[in-house]
Write an enzyme that holds these catalytic residues in place. Sequence first.
Site, short mmCIF file in Angstrom:
data_model
loop_
_atom_site.label_atom_id
_atom_site.label_comp_id
_atom_site.label_asym_id
_atom_site.label_seq_id
_atom_site.Cartn_x
_atom_site.Cartn_y
_atom_site.Cartn_z
NE ARG A 41 -6.39 4.80 5.83
CZ ARG A 41 -5.39 5.30 6.53
NH1 ARG A 41 -5.58 5.66 7.78
NH2 ARG A 41 -4.20 5.48 6.00
CG ASP A 47 2.87 1.38 9.64
OD1 ASP A 47 2.65 2.24 10.50
OD2 ASP A 47 2.90 1.62 8.42
CE LYS A 61 -1.59 1.75 3.91
NZ LYS A 61 -1.45 3.17 4.23
CG ASN A 62 2.49 2.77 3.55
OD1 ASN A 62 1.33 3.12 3.40
ND2 ASN A 62 3.03 2.54 4.74
NE ARG A 70 0.98 10.33 10.39
CZ ARG A 70 0.49 9.29 9.73
NH1 ARG A 70 -0.74 8.91 9.91
NH2 ARG A 70 1.25 8.63 8.88
CB CYS A 93 -3.92 6.87 10.97
SG CYS A 93 -4.81 5.43 10.38
#
Length: 432
Positions: free
Chosen positions: A399, A307, A22-23, A124, A119
């Site tokens: 997500r 993560d 995903k990232n 952030r 999130c």
Amino acid sequence: MEQYVIKGGRPLEGEVTIAGAKNAALGILAAAVMTDQEVTIENVPNVRDTRVLLQAIQGIGARVRYIDEHTVAICGGTINPNTDLCVDEYIRKIRASYYLLGALLGKYNHSQVALPGGCDIGARPIDLHIKGFEALGAHVDIANGMISVEADELIGSHIYMDVISVGATINVMMAAVMANGKTTIENAAKEPHIVDVANFLNSMGANIKGAGTDVIRIRGVKSLHGTTYSIIPDQIEAGTFMVAAAATRGNVLIKNVIPKHLEATTAKLEEIGCEVEEFDDAVRVRAPHVLHRTHVKTLPYPGYPTDMQPQMAVTLALSNGTSIITESIFENRFKYVAELSRMGAHIRVEGNTAILDGVETFTGANVAAPDLRAGAALVIAALVANDFSTVCDIKYIQRGYEKFDEKLRGLGALIEKVETDKEIQKFKLKVG
Ligand code: UD1
């Protein structure tokens, strides 16, 4: 509202295939608009974040065509730089829409994006992104919830990242690809998806060297061209299934992975007593009945990934002895602790440290996913728990995990996605 209903107590057993990262996909899809030619991207995970980013990409005027569920063709040639370069509503849904800031700045010398959400795992900031853009000669303006970047000409520069940041490294790398001259990014993040985005840009004609080390050198090129590129496997999805195998005392072959990217998780699982067997593109995790305590500290790659912190916490909360987890990347990543405690976990949080006293098992409860990875962790906890659990707010889990419930069912888990109480009752009657 969609939720998972789960009956725990079964070890996970069998094989599971991991989707594209995903990232990496979020960086690569954004970078794809940097050429006017068509780009084909394979192994795109079909998760909410990538679908939303593709909508944002369409929203700025690019053409997006699904060739199949995991292959997407993108053509940035239809973007009108005089009218289209404003990304607003999508950034509220996914923070990574901010990659369009660097990609569009790099291509057109200007862009505008709403200030990011994402999130809720702590402050952030995006100061490093801004610092990098400014070093390349861009003027950055923040007003009315929007961030605008603009340059007469982007000029290669020497940029030192004060903090190791995945997002800032990718965003600045994209902005520098067509800058005039050489750019050096020092103290760059080294995550596998940084390397994947750099490889993708190089396959479009960019000249990036050193991705995967802490110094990335970019020589600006005049333009980029079309390419076909396949995204690497998702190390966090793979790690999640590895840890789920451990927590449920199972035996799972996790396929389509790069074992090197999983080393930090592998090392911790071995430390607590699991057997991890590595193959060329798969790993097998076998867990004995009794696991042991350890310490985990999250760090930038190749350290233990933040993560993967909540998922490992679930396993350690079920391992003999007192384990300690130190979260050093984000300040608000223990929000799952309250939910896990309701399932019988003994966890105490002091600042950025969690102290976990291992218990034998959990009891079923109705819990809510506080964010993406913590949501996955609560599902793992429910797979272990005696009796039934429900996990709501699964929009967070969706997500980043493709067909999470389906993949778990393939490993023997009793889990179903439901919307109503009636469906929950039906599931309970079915599985007994
Ligand atoms: C990315 C990942 C996310 C992962 C995180 C850390 C994506 C889309 N998301 O998030 O899943 O949890 O890396 O591995 O790839 N920081 C600053 N200033 C900045 C930017 C970051 O101080 O301008 C700080 C952050 O507050 C944090 C640390 O740097 O403490 C790391 O953040 P960063 O690597 O940027 O995370 P993201 O790119 O947002």
